[in-house]
Motif scaffolding. Structure first.
Motif, short mmCIF file in Angstrom:
data_model
loop_
_atom_site.label_atom_id
_atom_site.label_comp_id
_atom_site.label_asym_id
_atom_site.label_seq_id
_atom_site.Cartn_x
_atom_site.Cartn_y
_atom_site.Cartn_z
N LEU A 189 0.82 -1.21 0.00
CA LEU A 189 0.00 0.00 0.00
C LEU A 189 0.86 1.27 0.00
O LEU A 189 0.55 2.24 -0.71
N GLY A 190 1.95 1.22 0.74
CA GLY A 190 2.85 2.37 0.81
C GLY A 190 3.54 2.67 -0.50
O GLY A 190 4.13 3.74 -0.67
N LEU A 191 3.51 1.73 -1.43
CA LEU A 191 4.21 1.90 -2.71
C LEU A 191 3.27 2.27 -3.85
O LEU A 191 3.65 2.32 -5.01
N LEU A 192 2.02 2.52 -3.47
CA LEU A 192 1.03 2.85 -4.48
C LEU A 192 1.36 4.20 -5.14
O LEU A 192 1.43 5.21 -4.47
N PRO A 193 1.62 4.18 -6.45
CA PRO A 193 1.97 5.46 -7.10
C PRO A 193 0.71 6.25 -7.43
O PRO A 193 -0.32 5.66 -7.76
N PHE A 194 0.79 7.55 -7.34
CA PHE A 194 -0.39 8.36 -7.64
C PHE A 194 -0.23 9.06 -8.98
O PHE A 194 0.09 10.23 -9.05
N ASN A 195 -0.39 8.30 -10.05
CA ASN A 195 -0.51 8.92 -11.37
C ASN A 195 -1.62 8.18 -12.10
O ASN A 195 -2.04 7.10 -11.68
N ARG A 196 -2.10 8.79 -13.17
CA ARG A 196 -3.28 8.23 -13.83
C ARG A 196 -3.05 6.84 -14.40
O ARG A 196 -3.94 5.99 -14.33
N THR A 197 -1.87 6.63 -14.96
CA THR A 197 -1.58 5.32 -15.56
C THR A 197 -1.66 4.23 -14.50
O THR A 197 -2.32 3.21 -14.67
N ALA A 198 -0.96 4.47 -13.37
CA ALA A 198 -0.92 3.47 -12.31
C ALA A 198 -2.31 3.26 -11.70
O ALA A 198 -2.72 2.12 -11.45
N LEU A 199 -3.02 4.35 -11.49
CA LEU A 199 -4.36 4.21 -10.91
C LEU A 199 -5.30 3.47 -11.86
O LEU A 199 -6.19 2.74 -11.42
N GLY A 200 -5.06 3.61 -13.14
CA GLY A 200 -5.82 2.86 -14.13
C GLY A 200 -5.63 1.36 -13.94
O GLY A 200 -6.59 0.58 -13.98
N TYR A 201 -4.37 0.97 -13.70
CA TYR A 201 -4.09 -0.45 -13.46
C TYR A 201 -4.78 -0.93 -12.18
O TYR A 201 -5.33 -2.03 -12.12
N ILE A 202 -4.73 -0.09 -11.13
CA ILE A 202 -5.35 -0.46 -9.86
C ILE A 202 -6.86 -0.65 -10.03
O ILE A 202 -7.44 -1.62 -9.55
N ARG A 203 -7.47 0.28 -10.77
CA ARG A 203 -8.91 0.19 -11.02
C ARG A 203 -9.26 -1.11 -11.74
O ARG A 203 -10.21 -1.79 -11.39
N LYS A 204 -8.45 -1.45 -12.74
CA LYS A 204 -8.69 -2.69 -13.49
C LYS A 204 -8.59 -3.91 -12.57
O LYS A 204 -9.42 -4.81 -12.62
N GLY A 205 -7.56 -3.90 -11.73
CA GLY A 205 -7.35 -5.02 -10.81
C GLY A 205 -8.52 -5.15 -9.86
O GLY A 205 -9.05 -6.25 -9.64
N ALA A 206 -8.96 -4.02 -9.30
CA ALA A 206 -10.07 -4.03 -8.34
C ALA A 206 -11.35 -4.53 -9.02
O ALA A 206 -12.12 -5.29 -8.43
N ALA A 207 -11.54 -4.11 -10.27
CA ALA A 207 -12.75 -4.54 -11.01
C ALA A 207 -12.73 -6.05 -11.22
O ALA A 207 -13.76 -6.71 -11.05
N SER A 347 5.55 2.62 -13.37
CA SER A 347 5.43 3.12 -11.99
C SER A 347 4.60 2.21 -11.09
O SER A 347 4.72 2.25 -9.87
N ILE A 348 3.77 1.36 -11.68
CA ILE A 348 2.95 0.44 -10.88
C ILE A 348 3.77 -0.77 -10.39
O ILE A 348 3.38 -1.47 -9.44
N ARG A 349 4.94 -1.01 -11.01
CA ARG A 349 5.67 -2.25 -10.71
C ARG A 349 6.08 -2.42 -9.25
O ARG A 349 5.91 -3.51 -8.70
N PRO A 350 6.65 -1.38 -8.58
CA PRO A 350 7.04 -1.63 -7.17
C PRO A 350 5.86 -2.12 -6.33
O PRO A 350 6.02 -3.01 -5.49
#
Lengths: 467, 99
Positions: A189-207, A347-350
């Motif tokens: 959680l501490g490594l969550l990057p805050f940019n649109r690309t990374a958040l897009g990946y997170i949204r897809k994963g959550a979905a 940026s999502i990799r870490p």
């Protein structure tokens, strides 16, 4: 022997993108791929997929069609079903196709051979009825096939993706057993990057996770002590989750533990590799364009560290542009923009690497668990060889034949390095990896006997038509 | 069982596995055709003789080695089925040497 300006190995996103750039710049470009259809594994058989399959597999897969179309139009000489079995330092490429073999030379080589799934040595993983999750997804992509009673086990985004795709196809997995320790969620959680690309990946994963939950698939988290049992084939899986023991009857089990770079060609060419602690694998040392420590040898895509399909495509373009530039061609592409897009995508990799790092149980299998599937060698035998003085994978290989079966260490390589490292309390970078020698894949004597160096492009293309 | 999500669409070809007649979709690999036919065991390990089935389906693990038209060590996941193909399990080496 005919010569090409550049040879690319692998027809996934990295290879196709690299070929497009090289061919566009006017280089004579040849691409060799072992599979029968374009796309690598991520876009496997994408040209063949019909509307229904594209809908099931989703937009990220369908995207591959545009790349495949651009590749087809690029003027690259494309050889499918061609297995590269040797590359010499002068960039002579030796390959087999349709029972015969040939060679040509190249000015530069872009290795786009992607990744393989990390071994998941648990008791019973060699039983019939146990596959990798990637293998199940390949059957869906290539053949439109789904198993109607499969238990998914392990860790990584692919596990959720395949579950969601199965549900979209109307056949949900029987259960999902995730081996991610709960503590990892906090660490990641501490490594969550805050940019649109990374958040897009997170949204897809959550979905994807929501889809799986909503479908009513039983999900077991933080699973440990996984064992598959059965008489001659997989019949049950037992594990512990949240302090309770479970045993489920199974018909089919799909294992997954993330993917790792395929190092065979870069190891063969003695390119420098380093140990990536975050991805727990060896990665070739590359410059900003993907060039290795050996001149004119490049790596693009997951073979240079895991980044996924978009990253692979960007890296393929960068490597292709660099090869063209070095060959004196004018390149009119803004490389800086490509590189910053690459950074955003990575940026999502870490976060992902931390969350889905293999658990202790996978890295240090119990003594009785088979690690080298080909030669049926257990973790205990490998530890005993270390006890007798084996210092690294190559000594263990001499002692036990680990990595000497037909897969040539592709499956067990990293696991053997990790076990030796743990026994010797040394970092994997010191323990190192199997020494890879030609042939890169087992080759029939008849294929070798039929060897004829290609005298022309025409001869290379003809070879593809000979049966 | 493995099932086609939209039925078998392609042209069917006939082949045999261990002498049993099977039909398979033309574009399928030998490994997926056999899995669809319910055949899980494609070879016996040359070390202990243990039964093995396709594992990676992408040419890396060599678990799907079979004998095709008399030629051993063929990767069933990398080759497509063809009309009249004769496929046999790859027997364990010790057994093969004895016979």
């Amino acid at each position: 022997m005919t010569k090409h300006d550049v040879v690319i190995v692998g027809a996934g996103p990295a290879g196709m993108a690299a070929a497009i750039e090289c061919a566009r710049a006017g280089l004579s470009t040849i691409l060799l791929d072992e599979q029968n259809a374009l796309g690598g594994q991520v876009y496997r058989a994408v040209e063949k997929a019909d509307v229904r399959l594209l809908k099931i597999l989703g937009d990220d897969y369908s995207k591959g069609r545009d790349l495949a179309a651009a590749f087809r139009a690029s003027g690259t000489v494309y050889m499918s079903g061609a297995t590269v079995w040797n590359v010499n330092p002068e960039l002579g490429i030796f390959f087999s196709k349709s029972g015969t073999s040939s060679s040509f030379s190249a000015g530069a080589m872009i290795v786009a051979t992607g990744a393989t799934e990390r071994a998941m040595p648990v008791p019973g993983w060699t039983l019939p009825g146990v596959m990798t999750a990637g293998a199940c997804q390949i059957m869906l992509k290539a053949n439109g096939l789904i198993h109607d009673n499969v238990v998914l086990v392990g860790s990584g985004p692919l596990l959720w993706l395949i579950a969601a795709q199965m549900i979209a196809a109307g056949t949900k997995p029987s259960a999902m057993i995730e081996t991610v320790p709960l503590s990892r969620y906090v660490a990641a959680l501490g490594l969550l990057p805050f940019n649109r690309t990374a958040l897009g990946y997170i949204r897809k994963g959550a979905a994807m996770m929501r889809v799986v939950k909503r479908a009513g698939v039983p999900i077991y988290r933080d699973a440990t002590e996984i064992a598959i049992t059965g008489n001659g084939q997989a019949e049950a899986i037992s594990f512990r989750s949240k302090g309770r023991s479970h045993t489920l009857p199974v018909e089919f089990v799909a294992l997954h533990q993330g993917v790792v770079p395929n190092q065979q060609i870069t190891r063969l060419l003695r390119c420098e590799h380093f140990w990536s602690e975050s991805q727990r694998c060896f990665v070739p040392t590359l410059d900003g364009y993907g060039e290795t420590s050996v001149d004119n040898i490049y790596v693009a895509g997951d073979g240079g560290g895991i980044g996924g399909a978009i990253v692979a495509e960007l890296q393929g373009r960068l490597a292709g542009l660099r090869v063209a530039e070095k060959a004196g061609k004018r390149v009119a592409v803004d490389v800086t923009a490509l590189k910053s897009q690459l950074q955003r995508e990575l940026s999502i990799r870490p976060f992902l690497d931390t969350l889905y790092a293999p658990s202790a149980e996978i890295l240090a299998p119990a003594d009785g668990t088979i690690v080298c599937r080909c030669e049926e060698l257990t973790a205990g035998q490998i530890r005993a060889a270390v006890g007798l003085g084996a210092q690294g994978p190559n000594q263990v290989k001499s002692f036990l034949r680990s990595g000497m079966g037909p897969c040539q260490g592709r499956i067990c390589g990293l696991a053997v390095t990790e076990i030796i490292a743990e026994c010797r309390t040394q970092p994997p970078s010191v323990v190192d990896y199997y020494r890879i020698r030609p042939p890169l894949k087992p080759l029939a004597l008849a294929e070798l006997a039929a060897f004829t160096p290609a005298e022309s492009d025409h001869a290379i293309v003809e070879l593809g038509q000979v049966e | 069982m493995f099932k086609y999500i939209q039925g078998t669409r392609g042209k069917l070809v006939s082949l045999t596995f261990e002498g049993r007649a099977l039909s398979a979709v033309e574009d399928d690999s030998v490994a997926s055709a056999l899995l669809v036919a319910g055949e899980k065991v494609l070879r016996f390990s040359p070390v202990s003789g243990a039964q093995r089935s396709p594992f990676c389906m992408m040419g890396a693990c060599f678990e799907c080695l079979v004998e095709i038209d008399g030629v051993p060590n063929r990767q069933a996941c990398m080759l497509n089925v063809k009309e009249g193909m004769v496929v046999c399990r790859q027997r364990n080496l010790a057994e093969a040497t004895r016979s």
